[in-house]
Motif scaffolding. Structure first.
Motif, mmCIF file in Angstrom:
data_model
loop_
_atom_site.group_PDB
_atom_site.id
_atom_site.type_symbol
_atom_site.label_atom_id
_atom_site.label_comp_id
_atom_site.label_asym_id
_atom_site.label_seq_id
_atom_site.Cartn_x
_atom_site.Cartn_y
_atom_site.Cartn_z
ATOM 1 N N UNK A 54 42.529 63.814 85.468
ATOM 2 C CA UNK A 54 42.938 62.848 84.430
ATOM 3 C C UNK A 54 43.640 63.552 83.271
ATOM 4 N N UNK A 55 43.142 64.724 82.891
ATOM 5 C CA UNK A 55 43.792 65.477 81.821
ATOM 6 C C UNK A 55 45.177 65.937 82.244
ATOM 7 N N UNK A 56 45.325 66.393 83.486
ATOM 8 C CA UNK A 56 46.649 66.793 83.988
ATOM 9 C C UNK A 56 47.612 65.614 83.986
ATOM 10 N N UNK A 57 47.165 64.481 84.484
ATOM 11 C CA UNK A 57 48.026 63.298 84.534
ATOM 12 C C UNK A 57 48.377 62.814 83.138
ATOM 13 N N UNK A 58 47.423 62.874 82.231
ATOM 14 C CA UNK A 58 47.676 62.475 80.850
ATOM 15 C C UNK A 58 48.706 63.361 80.190
#
Length: 62
Positions: A54-58
């Protein structure tokens, strides 16, 4: 890991390049180096792996 043989997956985006492979077992995501399949593996709890993705996608969507 469990007694059954894991199914390791490599990204289709990696082509013929060396990268990491993943499998899911026992509530963890297991990561290994494609060039050293008999070497060390890293077990990451699924919750942490999900947070990481989720952090990567964000970051990618900023």
């Amino acid at each position: 890991m469990a007694d059954e043989k894991p199914v390791w997956r490599k990204s289709s985006h990696s082509g013929n390049h060396d990268c990491v492979e993943l499998t899911f077992a026992g509530g963890s995501v297991w990561v290994r180096n494609t060039r050293d399949r008999d070497g060390q593996t890293l077990a990451i709890p699924v919750e942490n792996w999900t947070r990481f993705l989720r952090q990567l996608l964000g970051a990618a969507n900023r």
